[in-house]
Design an enzyme around this catalytic site. Structure first.
Site, PDB file in Angstrom:
ATOM      1  N   LYS A 137       5.237   2.534  -2.891  1.00 27.75           N
ATOM      2  CA  LYS A 137       5.207   3.750  -3.392  1.00 27.75           C
ATOM      3  C   LYS A 137       5.233   3.878  -4.910  1.00 27.75           C
ATOM      4  O   LYS A 137       5.757   2.870  -5.482  1.00 27.75           O
ATOM      5  CB  LYS A 137       6.147   4.501  -2.679  1.00 27.75           C
ATOM      6  CG  LYS A 137       5.882   6.074  -2.657  1.00 27.75           C
ATOM      7  CD  LYS A 137       5.147   6.603  -1.265  1.00 27.75           C
ATOM      8  CE  LYS A 137       4.516   7.767  -1.221  1.00 27.75           C
ATOM      9  NZ  LYS A 137       3.472   7.940   0.044  1.00 27.75           N
ATOM     10  N   THR A 160      -5.470  12.436   7.961  1.00 26.27           N
ATOM     11  CA  THR A 160      -4.069  12.373   8.475  1.00 26.27           C
ATOM     12  C   THR A 160      -3.924  13.345   9.753  1.00 26.27           C
ATOM     13  O   THR A 160      -3.288  12.862  10.629  1.00 26.27           O
ATOM     14  CB  THR A 160      -3.250  12.854   7.275  1.00 26.27           C
ATOM     15  OG1 THR A 160      -3.145  11.936   6.216  1.00 26.27           O
ATOM     16  CG2 THR A 160      -1.700  13.028   7.694  1.00 26.27           C
ATOM     17  N   SER A 177      -7.336   5.012   4.412  1.00 28.02           N
ATOM     18  CA  SER A 177      -7.554   4.226   3.276  1.00 28.02           C
ATOM     19  C   SER A 177      -7.596   2.811   3.393  1.00 28.02           C
ATOM     20  O   SER A 177      -8.294   2.017   2.705  1.00 28.02           O
ATOM     21  CB  SER A 177      -5.983   4.442   2.694  1.00 28.02           C
ATOM     22  OG  SER A 177      -5.803   5.555   1.837  1.00 28.02           O
ATOM     23  N   LYS A 226       0.732  -1.196   0.116  1.00 27.62           N
ATOM     24  CA  LYS A 226       0.142   0.005   0.129  1.00 27.62           C
ATOM     25  C   LYS A 226       0.873   1.363  -0.060  1.00 27.62           C
ATOM     26  O   LYS A 226       1.609   1.179   0.714  1.00 27.62           O
ATOM     27  CB  LYS A 226      -0.883  -0.148   1.358  1.00 27.62           C
ATOM     28  CG  LYS A 226      -1.909   1.100   1.266  1.00 27.62           C
ATOM     29  CD  LYS A 226      -3.209   0.717   0.972  1.00 27.62           C
ATOM     30  CE  LYS A 226      -4.039   1.863   0.872  1.00 27.62           C
ATOM     31  NZ  LYS A 226      -3.939   2.726  -0.286  1.00 27.62           N
ATOM     32  N   LYS A 236       4.985   2.151   8.597  1.00 25.49           N
ATOM     33  CA  LYS A 236       3.996   3.114   8.952  1.00 25.49           C
ATOM     34  C   LYS A 236       2.739   1.982   9.235  1.00 25.49           C
ATOM     35  O   LYS A 236       1.983   1.834  10.089  1.00 25.49           O
ATOM     36  CB  LYS A 236       3.583   4.121   7.811  1.00 25.49           C
ATOM     37  CG  LYS A 236       2.886   4.940   8.368  1.00 25.49           C
ATOM     38  CD  LYS A 236       2.452   6.174   7.391  1.00 25.49           C
ATOM     39  CE  LYS A 236       3.734   6.894   6.843  1.00 25.49           C
ATOM     40  NZ  LYS A 236       3.281   7.891   6.110  1.00 25.49           N
ATOM     41  N   ASN A 246      -3.291  20.685   3.320  1.00 24.12           N
ATOM     42  CA  ASN A 246      -4.266  19.902   3.677  1.00 24.12           C
ATOM     43  C   ASN A 246      -4.037  19.094   5.065  1.00 24.12           C
ATOM     44  O   ASN A 246      -4.968  19.608   6.026  1.00 24.12           O
ATOM     45  CB  ASN A 246      -4.508  18.413   2.884  1.00 24.12           C
ATOM     46  CG  ASN A 246      -5.471  17.364   3.291  1.00 24.12           C
ATOM     47  OD1 ASN A 246      -5.190  16.860   4.292  1.00 24.12           O
ATOM     48  ND2 ASN A 246      -6.434  17.237   2.531  1.00 24.12           N
TER      49      ASN A 246
END
Ligand code: NAD
Length: 432
Positions: free
Chosen positions: A109, A193, A361, A73, A97, A224
């Site tokens: 990524k 986040t 997510s 992911k 993470k 954001n």
């Protein structure tokens, strides 16, 4: 690229922080060999017909660091400075993470070396769809699930999911997260986040019995994540006194900054101003203009880097006055700065503080697969549960081993990864 890695690359620098943690967690030789290397690396040429008729071939990447805990992911970044070395480093961080918060994903990524500001909307759509055609076999809801990152957004995720569906001739919303809600995205992804970091800060304040109304906060980056964290803390009575974006910052010594008013004016004028608005009427409050460097050095209780990487360096680490640093940006402190600050400040590290995004997510992926969509309240409740569990796990380990939170977060994540490796057998087991 291999040369860059040998000569001390971003990827190698990222792994330095992990190596430091290895002093506090017993990793077998087997585990180290597996965790150090990406599982697979894909580099693609992406031909795109530009609006003026020219053909451009962009370079894109997708890296799976490993899938020990589940399908990989990680986001897709569009930036002119994207390199394979950087993408490898970010895939490694994603593995850590996901392991810290305990979601069943490995790390990945992706990225394209491009300045999206120089593309028309049509070119951006063609590039995004062409990227998916190029990496189609490399992704999938049980293999690798992309999401947005720097300069990619929910509309781009919508195009990408659509292209995947067209190729496979099936509707597979779980192949990509961060989609618009109308295309199967999750409620609560927009501020996830920041909200994840907010739950951790609240837990920290409770644990340390801090009077939240007296705490002062500076936030670097008013995008954001920076805007939402400032807004959430402000609503709880924290005093936001410093804010900045790429053009500079503002500071009020005795007042408090109102994130909503400042965002309203920023959207209109394109820059930060110290204002307080009631309806459409905005008054200037007492404040001064400061530089981006000065925002990091303000006399505050909490500093929140929420802009870009490598902002706290060996050069300015000694000037930081905040006692708590909550890293919402990925990699805001260099290894040199981290070493200097490690035992002087409390640092809530990026792999823990900003994990709220990937956690929601994960909720989006679960909802897509179940075909059952959650209320916003449920998303918030589950997010809080994951963030508080991770925070408690990491802080307990830090207290037990008398180590800093970053080292503890890496050690905590490595423990989960180690158990997954050892469940398939160790060298000792096979050495009959
Ligand atoms: P964004 O693009 O929305 O905002 C970035 C902000 O930083 C902008 O306001 C920009 O003006 C500002 N900025 C850029 N350079 C700066 C500088 N030198 N000094 C001060 N401000 C500067 O990005 P975002 O999504 O808010 O992400 C911010 C950070 O958080 C990034 O490091 C990102 O990797 C990390 N992060 C974001 C998410 C997410 O879900 N948004 C998840 C995990 C990590």
């Amino acid at each position: 690229m291999a040369k860059a890695i040998e000569s001390g690359s971003i990827f190698e620098n990222t792994k330095k922080l992990f190596h430091h943690a290895l002093k506090h967690v017993k990793l077998s030789e087997d585990a180290l060999k597996i965790l150090e290397k990406p599982k697979s690396v894909l580099e693609v040429g992406i031909p795109v017909r530009m609006d003026d008729g020219r053909l451009e071939v962009f370079t894109g990447y997708r890296v799976h660091h490993n899938d020990l805990l589940g399908p990989t992911k990680g986001g897709i970044r569009y930036h002119p400075a994207v390199t394979l070395d950087e993408i490898k480093s970010l895939a490694f961080l994603m593995m850590m993470k996901c392991a810290v918060v305990g979601i069943p994903f490995g790390g990945a990524k992706g990225g394209i070396t491009v300045d999206p500001k120089h593309l028309s909307r049509k070119e951006l759509e063609r590039l995004s769809r062409a990227y998916i055609r190029a990496i189609y076999e490399f992704i999938g809801p049980d293999v690798d699930i992309p999401a947005p990152d720097v300069y990619t957004n929910e509309m781009i995720m919508g195009w990408m999911a659509d292209e995947y569906n067209k190729i496979s001739r099936k509707l597979t919303p779980a192949v990509i997260t961060g989609k618009p809600v109308s295309l199967g995205g999750s409620l609560g992804r927009d501020d996830a986040t920041a909200r994840g970091a907010y739950y951790i800060l609240k837990e920290y304040a409770k644990k340390k019995k801090l009077d939240e109304k007296k705490l002062t906060v500076a936030v670097q980056g008013f995008g954001n994540a920076g805007f939402h964290i400032a807004k959430l803390l402000h609503a709880d009575g924290y005093r936001i006194v410093g804010l900045s974006d790429s053009q500079g910052g503002i500071y009020t010594k005795n007042g408090r900054l109102d994130p909503d008013s400042i965002m309203k004016v920023k959207q209109h004028k394109g820059k930060l101003e110290g204002v307080y608005c009631v309806g459409t009427v905005c008054d200037i409050i007492d404040h001064k203009k400061i530089s981006n460097e000065e925002v990091l050095e303000l006399p505050v209780d909490i500093l929140i880097p929420a802009a870009i990487e490598n902002q706290i360096t060996g050069r300015n680490a000694g000037k930081i006055k905040a006692t708590l640093i909550c890293e919402i940006a990925n990699g805001p402190a260099t290894p040199e700065a981290d070493e200097f600050l490690r035992n002087k400040k409390t640092i809530i590290p990026d792999i823990l503080a900003n994990a709220g995004g990937v956690t929601v997510s994960y909720f989006e992926w679960v909802q897509n697969r179940a075909g059952n969509y959650w209320t916003l309240e449920r998303v918030h409740k589950k997010l809080k549960e994951f963030m508080v569990n991770a925070f408690n796990g990491v802080t307990s380990l830090a207290e037990e081993k008398k180590i800093d939170l970053r080292t503890a977060a890496y050690a905590y994540a490595s423990g989960r990864l180690l158990r997954a490796i050892e469940a398939k057998g160790t060298t000792e087991y096979f050495r009959e």
